[in-house]
Structure formats: C-alpha cells, structure tokens
Design a protein around this motif. Structure first.
Motif, PDB file in Angstrom:
ATOM      1  N   LEU A 129       0.883  -1.222   0.006  1.00 57.05           N
ATOM      2  CA  LEU A 129       0.090  -0.026  -0.031  1.00 57.05           C
ATOM      3  C   LEU A 129       0.916   1.190   0.037  1.00 57.05           C
ATOM      4  CD1 LEU A 129      -2.901   0.670  -0.012  1.00 57.05           C
ATOM      5  CD2 LEU A 129      -2.734   0.772   2.508  1.00 57.05           C
ATOM      6  N   ARG A 130       2.011   1.108   0.863  1.00 57.60           N
ATOM      7  CA  ARG A 130       2.939   2.428   0.929  1.00 57.60           C
ATOM      8  C   ARG A 130       3.610   2.645  -0.501  1.00 57.60           C
ATOM      9  NH1 ARG A 130       4.061   0.575   6.157  1.00 57.60           N
ATOM     10  NH2 ARG A 130       5.770  -0.771   5.461  1.00 57.60           N
ATOM     11  N   ARG A 131       3.966   1.376  -1.231  1.00 56.91           N
ATOM     12  CA  ARG A 131       4.741   1.679  -2.410  1.00 56.91           C
ATOM     13  C   ARG A 131       3.786   2.183  -3.514  1.00 56.91           C
ATOM     14  NH1 ARG A 131       9.086  -0.544  -4.652  1.00 56.91           N
ATOM     15  NH2 ARG A 131       9.917  -0.151  -2.521  1.00 56.91           N
ATOM     16  N   LEU A 132       2.515   1.667  -3.480  1.00 62.18           N
ATOM     17  CA  LEU A 132       1.411   1.951  -4.523  1.00 62.18           C
ATOM     18  C   LEU A 132       1.494   3.445  -4.348  1.00 62.18           C
ATOM     19  CD1 LEU A 132      -0.758   0.820  -6.441  1.00 62.18           C
ATOM     20  CD2 LEU A 132      -2.294   0.798  -4.777  1.00 62.18           C
ATOM     21  N   SER A 133       1.122   4.142  -3.103  1.00 64.12           N
ATOM     22  CA  SER A 133       1.074   5.546  -2.695  1.00 64.12           C
ATOM     23  C   SER A 133       2.201   6.303  -3.196  1.00 64.12           C
ATOM     24  CB  SER A 133       0.639   5.708  -1.210  1.00 64.12           C
ATOM     25  OG  SER A 133      -0.251   5.126  -0.778  1.00 64.12           O
ATOM     26  N   GLU A 134       3.456   5.856  -3.125  1.00 55.79           N
ATOM     27  CA  GLU A 134       4.752   6.345  -3.638  1.00 55.79           C
ATOM     28  C   GLU A 134       4.682   6.451  -5.164  1.00 55.79           C
ATOM     29  OE1 GLU A 134       7.770   3.988  -1.997  1.00 55.79           O
ATOM     30  OE2 GLU A 134       7.476   4.621   0.091  1.00 55.79           O
ATOM     31  N   GLN A 135       3.987   5.460  -5.603  1.00 52.01           N
ATOM     32  CA  GLN A 135       4.258   5.495  -7.030  1.00 52.01           C
ATOM     33  C   GLN A 135       3.272   6.349  -7.634  1.00 52.01           C
ATOM     34  OE1 GLN A 135       3.354   1.119  -7.678  1.00 52.01           O
ATOM     35  NE2 GLN A 135       5.496   0.690  -7.967  1.00 52.01           N
ATOM     36  N   LEU A 136       2.266   6.612  -7.181  1.00 51.49           N
ATOM     37  CA  LEU A 136       1.090   7.537  -7.669  1.00 51.49           C
ATOM     38  C   LEU A 136       1.538   8.940  -7.053  1.00 51.49           C
ATOM     39  CD1 LEU A 136      -1.836   5.093  -7.415  1.00 51.49           C
ATOM     40  CD2 LEU A 136      -1.125   6.107  -9.353  1.00 51.49           C
ATOM     41  N   PRO A 157       7.694  -4.621  -0.896  1.00 46.96           N
ATOM     42  CA  PRO A 157       6.323  -4.286  -1.619  1.00 46.96           C
ATOM     43  C   PRO A 157       6.055  -5.282  -2.655  1.00 46.96           C
ATOM     44  CG  PRO A 157       7.458  -2.513  -1.385  1.00 46.96           C
ATOM     45  CD  PRO A 157       8.564  -3.557  -0.888  1.00 46.96           C
ATOM     46  N   PHE A 158       4.833  -5.967  -2.501  1.00 56.38           N
ATOM     47  CA  PHE A 158       4.314  -6.742  -3.779  1.00 56.38           C
ATOM     48  C   PHE A 158       4.841  -8.295  -3.684  1.00 56.38           C
ATOM     49  CE2 PHE A 158       4.380  -2.134  -5.889  1.00 56.38           C
ATOM     50  CZ  PHE A 158       3.127  -2.035  -5.541  1.00 56.38           C
ATOM     51  N   ALA A 159       5.550  -8.410  -2.709  1.00 54.62           N
ATOM     52  CA  ALA A 159       6.256  -9.666  -2.754  1.00 54.62           C
ATOM     53  C   ALA A 159       5.082 -10.770  -2.164  1.00 54.62           C
ATOM     54  CB  ALA A 159       7.458  -9.890  -1.521  1.00 54.62           C
ATOM     55  N   GLU A 160       3.908 -10.400  -1.821  1.00 52.33           N
ATOM     56  CA  GLU A 160       3.049 -11.419  -1.364  1.00 52.33           C
ATOM     57  C   GLU A 160       2.516 -12.100  -2.744  1.00 52.33           C
ATOM     58  OE1 GLU A 160       1.053  -7.480  -1.139  1.00 52.33           O
ATOM     59  OE2 GLU A 160       3.098  -8.162  -0.729  1.00 52.33           O
ATOM     60  N   LYS A 204      -5.754   2.127 -13.828  1.00 50.00           N
ATOM     61  CA  LYS A 204      -4.800   1.761 -14.601  1.00 50.00           C
ATOM     62  C   LYS A 204      -3.469   1.422 -14.277  1.00 50.00           C
ATOM     63  CE  LYS A 204      -6.920   4.959 -18.187  1.00 50.00           C
ATOM     64  NZ  LYS A 204      -6.672   6.293 -18.910  1.00 50.00           N
ATOM     65  N   HIS A 205      -3.003   2.002 -13.209  1.00 47.53           N
ATOM     66  CA  HIS A 205      -1.921   1.529 -12.824  1.00 47.53           C
ATOM     67  C   HIS A 205      -1.692   0.343 -12.196  1.00 47.53           C
ATOM     68  CE1 HIS A 205       1.929   2.786 -10.591  1.00 47.53           C
ATOM     69  NE2 HIS A 205       1.732   1.975  -9.669  1.00 47.53           N
ATOM     70  N   ILE A 206      -2.794  -0.180 -11.422  1.00 48.81           N
ATOM     71  CA  ILE A 206      -3.013  -1.563 -10.988  1.00 48.81           C
ATOM     72  C   ILE A 206      -2.988  -2.471 -11.906  1.00 48.81           C
ATOM     73  CG2 ILE A 206      -4.510  -2.997  -9.413  1.00 48.81           C
ATOM     74  CD1 ILE A 206      -5.334  -0.631  -7.998  1.00 48.81           C
ATOM     75  N   ILE A 207      -3.528  -2.378 -13.140  1.00 50.72           N
ATOM     76  CA  ILE A 207      -3.620  -3.249 -14.353  1.00 50.72           C
ATOM     77  C   ILE A 207      -2.131  -3.318 -14.752  1.00 50.72           C
ATOM     78  CG2 ILE A 207      -4.567  -3.491 -16.767  1.00 50.72           C
ATOM     79  CD1 ILE A 207      -6.979  -2.009 -15.799  1.00 50.72           C
ATOM     80  N   LYS A 208      -1.659  -2.088 -14.985  1.00 52.94           N
ATOM     81  CA  LYS A 208      -0.127  -2.329 -15.622  1.00 52.94           C
ATOM     82  C   LYS A 208       0.836  -2.858 -14.659  1.00 52.94           C
ATOM     83  CE  LYS A 208       3.418   0.925 -17.708  1.00 52.94           C
ATOM     84  NZ  LYS A 208       3.541   2.029 -18.143  1.00 52.94           N
ATOM     85  N   GLU A 209       0.941  -2.344 -13.361  1.00 55.87           N
ATOM     86  CA  GLU A 209       1.937  -2.572 -12.440  1.00 55.87           C
ATOM     87  C   GLU A 209       1.981  -4.056 -11.575  1.00 55.87           C
ATOM     88  OE1 GLU A 209       4.813  -1.052 -12.462  1.00 55.87           O
ATOM     89  OE2 GLU A 209       4.081   0.352 -13.992  1.00 55.87           O
ATOM     90  N   THR A 210       0.674  -4.417 -11.228  1.00 60.71           N
ATOM     91  CA  THR A 210       0.373  -5.586 -10.289  1.00 60.71           C
ATOM     92  C   THR A 210      -0.340  -6.518 -11.354  1.00 60.71           C
ATOM     93  OG1 THR A 210      -1.439  -4.629  -9.448  1.00 60.71           O
ATOM     94  CG2 THR A 210       0.769  -3.970  -8.366  1.00 60.71           C
ATOM     95  N   ASP A 211      -0.427  -6.457 -12.394  1.00 56.81           N
ATOM     96  CA  ASP A 211      -1.341  -7.512 -13.435  1.00 56.81           C
ATOM     97  C   ASP A 211      -2.621  -7.540 -12.626  1.00 56.81           C
ATOM     98  OD1 ASP A 211      -1.663  -9.394 -15.387  1.00 56.81           O
ATOM     99  OD2 ASP A 211      -1.415 -11.127 -14.019  1.00 56.81           O
ATOM    100  N   ASN A 212      -3.247  -6.255 -12.341  1.00 53.31           N
ATOM    101  CA  ASN A 212      -4.614  -6.102 -11.998  1.00 53.31           C
ATOM    102  C   ASN A 212      -4.916  -7.062 -10.686  1.00 53.31           C
ATOM    103  OD1 ASN A 212      -6.935  -4.443 -12.148  1.00 53.31           O
ATOM    104  ND2 ASN A 212      -8.066  -6.550 -13.320  1.00 53.31           N
ATOM    105  N   HIS A 213      -3.857  -7.025  -9.771  1.00 47.29           N
ATOM    106  CA  HIS A 213      -4.078  -7.603  -8.441  1.00 47.29           C
ATOM    107  C   HIS A 213      -3.597  -6.686  -7.100  1.00 47.29           C
ATOM    108  CE1 HIS A 213      -3.735 -11.183 -11.228  1.00 47.29           C
ATOM    109  NE2 HIS A 213      -4.910 -11.546 -10.409  1.00 47.29           N
ATOM    110  N   PHE A 214      -4.465  -7.025  -6.104  1.00 47.16           N
ATOM    111  CA  PHE A 214      -4.087  -6.286  -4.947  1.00 47.16           C
ATOM    112  C   PHE A 214      -4.629  -6.828  -3.760  1.00 47.16           C
ATOM    113  CE2 PHE A 214      -3.086  -2.868  -1.957  1.00 47.16           C
ATOM    114  CZ  PHE A 214      -2.040  -2.509  -2.354  1.00 47.16           C
ATOM    115  N   GLY A 215      -3.790  -7.497  -2.857  1.00 42.54           N
ATOM    116  CA  GLY A 215      -4.277  -8.306  -1.678  1.00 42.54           C
ATOM    117  C   GLY A 215      -4.478  -9.702  -2.307  1.00 42.54           C
ATOM    118  N   ILE A 216      -4.176 -10.555  -1.052  1.00 45.61           N
ATOM    119  CA  ILE A 216      -4.375 -12.102  -1.255  1.00 45.61           C
ATOM    120  C   ILE A 216      -5.750 -12.530  -0.406  1.00 45.61           C
ATOM    121  CG2 ILE A 216      -1.957 -12.319  -2.044  1.00 45.61           C
ATOM    122  CD1 ILE A 216      -1.289 -13.358   0.968  1.00 45.61           C
ATOM    123  N   TYR A 217      -6.194 -13.609  -0.954  1.00 47.59           N
ATOM    124  CA  TYR A 217      -7.332 -14.409  -0.017  1.00 47.59           C
ATOM    125  C   TYR A 217      -6.477 -15.469   0.507  1.00 47.59           C
ATOM    126  CZ  TYR A 217     -10.730 -12.129  -3.040  1.00 47.59           C
ATOM    127  OH  TYR A 217     -11.797 -11.375  -3.549  1.00 47.59           O
TER     128      TYR A 217
END
Length: 234
Positions: A129-136, A157-160, A204-217
């Motif tokens: 979440l922090r990295r996403l905030s920094e990027q935007l 960040p995003f290692a999950e 658009k950023h989530i689609i491009k940078e995290t393959d449209n994923h955020f969070g894990i189940y």
C-alpha cells in the motif's frame, strides 16, 4: 519467510456498503462471521446493485450492534447508517426506498441474504500500500480495497504475489492457507466514502504494475479467532 502483525480487521455486513472495524473476529470455513451476508439487488432479480455500478452505496455503512459481552459479535441483524448519520433497522419498511433514492438506483433495491464471503478472507499488506502511494504520489487508502485484514510484515512491496498458492500463513495462533491473489474490479477506483469521485489513474496503474491484483485471499477450515495485534508469519 516473513513476520509481522495484524494492524486492522474489517467486516462488511452488506456487500457494497462501508464496513466496520473490529478488534477481533471469529473466522471459519465461511470466512469472517457476519461478513458480506447481505447483498443489494434490483427487486425480483439476481442483478446486483454494487459499488462499481452505484458508488454512492459507499456513502452508507453497515455494522452489527455492539454486544455487552462481545463488542465484535455478529449476533442479530446489522444496522445501516446513511451518509447523514441516520440509522435504519434492517426490517424498517422504509429502508429499501431510502437506500435506492440516495444511491441513484432508479429500479429500486432489495436487501437479501447471500452466500457470504465465499469462505475466504482478504489480506492487504501495508508495504504494498505504501509503495502504491509512492508510485502515484498521493496516499492510497486501504479502504479502497475493502480488506478484511491489513498486516504489516517484513516483505518487500508486492512480494506477497510471489508466495506459492496453497502455502501456509499464520495469523495469531492459527494456520491459514493462501488461496490466490485478489483480481481487482473497478471498485478501488471509486472513492470509498460514497462521494462518487473516480480515480482512473489508480485503476490503470494496478492493471499495469500488479497485473490487476491487489491483496491475497486466505482460507481456514477451522473455527478460530484473530485479533488486532496478533503476530503473523509465513
């Protein structure tokens, strides 16, 4: 390997509405007790009235009444609160019309029981979440992603998203299984307070940078209790 702690717990008694913060939660094979048990539908149909189609829904909040013995109990029906603060009992005959009016649902709405949260719990990592905030270049609130659990862990960040599906994640004294990353719909692009403002750059950023994923189940077959402040490990 990683370690950390639970920082926030959230439950959403009605899909599409804002939820309630918890200090502790009962979790079992159905997910968090009281989570997403009700949905909003067009009358007489199975068509959902949800936050992506009617983002003003998030101006409303749903919460279970505090119980004397357990403030986080899911006993009884949730109470709904409109954006101005007025409280509505679930069985109030005027609730559907008022909800439809305030969210722009021209065909009206019905509140009905659902299958709940599909037996899973959504976990969001603060580092991502922090990295996403920094990027935007601005703060991105966790509430946009409607998580059940927000954790702080010593992962990059995003290692999950590189964790193996089926691997074990420990929350408190309890073992959970990583089911999969959460594929995102358009909902996070809408402000989570019902103000009806959309952030297309975030989507658009989530689609491009995290393959449209955020969070894990994650899931668990057992009946367990998790609490804010509990350690986590994986």
């Amino acid at each position: 390997m990683f370690a950390g702690e639970i920082r926030q717990l959230w439950r959403y008694p009605v899909k599409g509405l804002r939820g309630e913060p918890l200090r502790s939660a009962v979790v079992d094979a159905d997910g968090i007790a009281g989570d997403r048990l009700l949905g909003v539908f067009e009358p007489g149909t199975d068509k959902s009235v949800w936050g992506g189609s009617h983002p003003k829904l998030m101006g409303w909040e749903a919460a279970h009444p505090a119980q004397c013995s357990n403030a986080d109990s899911a006993a009884g029906d949730p109470v709904l609160y409109e954006s101005g603060g007025a409280a509505w009992a679930l069985d109030d005959p005027g609730l559907p019309a008022r909800l439809a009016e305030t969210v722009g649902a021209d065909k009206g709405v019905e509140l009905r029981r659902t299958r709940g949260s599909a037996g899973r719990m959504l976990v969001v990592f603060e580092a991502s979440l922090r990295r996403l905030s920094e990027q935007l270049g601005r703060e991105i609130a966790a509430a946009r992603f409607r998580p059940n659990v927000v954790v702080d862990a010593d992962l990059e960040p995003f290692a999950e998203y590189r964790l193996e599906r089926g691997s074990s994640i420990r929350l408190g004294d309890n073992d959970f299984t990583l089911q999969k990353p959460c594929e995102r719909c358009v909902l996070p692009s809408w402000t989570p307070d019902g103000s009806n403002v959309r952030d297309m750059e975030l989507h658009k950023h989530i689609i491009k940078e995290t393959d449209n994923h955020f969070g894990i189940y994650v899931t668990t077959p057992a009946r367990v209790v998790v609490k804010v402040g509990d350690p986590i490990a994986g």
